[in-house]
Design a protein around this motif. Structure first.
Motif, PDB file in Angstrom:
ATOM      1  N   ARG A   6       0.862  -1.182   0.000  1.00 57.65           N
ATOM      2  CA  ARG A   6       0.000   0.000   0.000  1.00 57.65           C
ATOM      3  C   ARG A   6       0.895   1.228   0.000  1.00 57.65           C
ATOM      4  O   ARG A   6       1.940   1.237   0.633  1.00 57.65           O
ATOM      5  CB  ARG A   6      -0.886   0.016   1.236  1.00 57.65           C
ATOM      6  N   LEU A  26       7.604   4.788  10.672  1.00 55.29           N
ATOM      7  CA  LEU A  26       7.244   4.333   9.323  1.00 55.29           C
ATOM      8  C   LEU A  26       8.450   3.765   8.576  1.00 55.29           C
ATOM      9  O   LEU A  26       8.326   2.744   7.893  1.00 55.29           O
ATOM     10  CB  LEU A  26       6.599   5.471   8.539  1.00 55.29           C
ATOM     11  N   TYR A  29       9.249   0.240  10.073  1.00 58.76           N
ATOM     12  CA  TYR A  29       8.296  -0.854   9.881  1.00 58.76           C
ATOM     13  C   TYR A  29       7.698  -0.946   8.477  1.00 58.76           C
ATOM     14  O   TYR A  29       6.833  -1.785   8.241  1.00 58.76           O
ATOM     15  CB  TYR A  29       7.166  -0.748  10.909  1.00 58.76           C
ATOM     16  N   LYS A  30       8.150  -0.113   7.540  1.00 57.50           N
ATOM     17  CA  LYS A  30       7.529  -0.109   6.211  1.00 57.50           C
ATOM     18  C   LYS A  30       7.556  -1.477   5.535  1.00 57.50           C
ATOM     19  O   LYS A  30       6.595  -1.855   4.867  1.00 57.50           O
ATOM     20  CB  LYS A  30       8.152   0.966   5.320  1.00 57.50           C
ATOM     21  N   ILE A  32       7.777  -4.503   7.106  1.00 56.29           N
ATOM     22  CA  ILE A  32       6.932  -5.409   7.883  1.00 56.29           C
ATOM     23  C   ILE A  32       5.458  -5.137   7.595  1.00 56.29           C
ATOM     24  O   ILE A  32       4.656  -6.054   7.466  1.00 56.29           O
ATOM     25  CB  ILE A  32       7.235  -5.268   9.394  1.00 56.29           C
ATOM     26  N   TRP A  33       5.108  -3.860   7.463  1.00 52.64           N
ATOM     27  CA  TRP A  33       3.718  -3.473   7.225  1.00 52.64           C
ATOM     28  C   TRP A  33       3.353  -3.499   5.739  1.00 52.64           C
ATOM     29  O   TRP A  33       2.229  -3.170   5.381  1.00 52.64           O
ATOM     30  CB  TRP A  33       3.451  -2.092   7.791  1.00 52.64           C
ATOM     31  N   ASN A  34       4.326  -3.828   4.878  1.00 54.16           N
ATOM     32  CA  ASN A  34       4.103  -3.873   3.432  1.00 54.16           C
ATOM     33  C   ASN A  34       3.594  -2.523   2.909  1.00 54.16           C
ATOM     34  O   ASN A  34       2.546  -2.435   2.279  1.00 54.16           O
ATOM     35  CB  ASN A  34       3.138  -5.008   3.055  1.00 54.16           C
ATOM     36  N   VAL A  35       4.364  -1.487   3.208  1.00 53.25           N
ATOM     37  CA  VAL A  35       4.007  -0.124   2.833  1.00 53.25           C
ATOM     38  C   VAL A  35       5.070   0.449   1.910  1.00 53.25           C
ATOM     39  O   VAL A  35       6.268   0.309   2.164  1.00 53.25           O
ATOM     40  CB  VAL A  35       3.895   0.764   4.103  1.00 53.25           C
TER      41      VAL A  35
END
Length: 191
Positions: A6, A26, A29-30, A32-35
């Motif tokens: 995303r 951000l 964790y980008k 890990i969060w698939n961002v």
């Protein structure tokens, strides 16, 4: 193969300690969060003006809260954040215009260095209580982030060009538009 990442846009100004905290979380964790994190240098002063909001430091009760909140969040998130000694002078007199224009040029010319240069500017103002407005200060941050002296000087020379000024203005306006895109219907229950 998993889902596509995303896109998340972070409009930020290095003058904001809360922006730094969000930035670090951000960036951390980008994956890990698939961002897909899109960094968008912006002027917080423009957002404040557009929204009619006042900086929390101008309101005594909020100022006390922010001082403690930033300290606690920094500890919790492991971000080495400390308020500058002359907070009001740094925030309200010096500001961040040149630094944010510089980050705008970095985004245009060397987007791969934007995260590192942004972090170094935050470290200067919010961790080491150093200047971010003078050319030598901006050059020092850029060099510490891995940019060559020549490369950094070339970008610094462009901070006052119409292209850079307009880009920063457009990005700030884009951030402001996010605040007006909510469709709020008036309540009929009270009528």
């Amino acid at each position: 193969m998993g889902p596509l990442p995303r896109t998340l846009e972070l409009f930020y100004d290095v003058l904001s300690p809360y922006s730094w905290l969000a930035f670090e979380v951000l960036c951390r964790y980008k994956n890990i969060w698939n961002v897909s994190l899109q960094l968008r240098p912006t002027l917080i002063a423009g957002i404040m003006k557009d929204s009619g909001n006042q900086p929390p430091a101008l309101l005594p009760r909020k100022a006390l809260y922010v001082k403690n909140d930033v300290r606690l969040l920094g500890q919790h998130l492991q971000v080495p954040i400390r308020l500058p000694k002359d907070f009001f002078f740094v925030i309200f007199e010096k500001g961040s215009l040149t630094a944010m224009r510089f980050l705008t040029v970095v985004k245009l010319e060397h987007p791969e260095l934007l995260e590192k240069v942004s972090r170094e500017l935050w470290m200067r103002i919010w961790s080491r209580d150093e200047d971010i407005t003078e050319p030598q200060s901006i050059l020092a941050a850029a060099e510490k982030a891995g940019m060559s002296t020549g490369q950094a000087r070339e970008l610094l020379e462009r901070v006052s060009t119409p292209q850079v000024k307009n880009q920063l203005k457009e990005t700030t306006e884009a951030a402001c538009k996010y605040g007006t895109s909510i469709d709020v219907q008036p309540s009929t229950a009270a009528q």
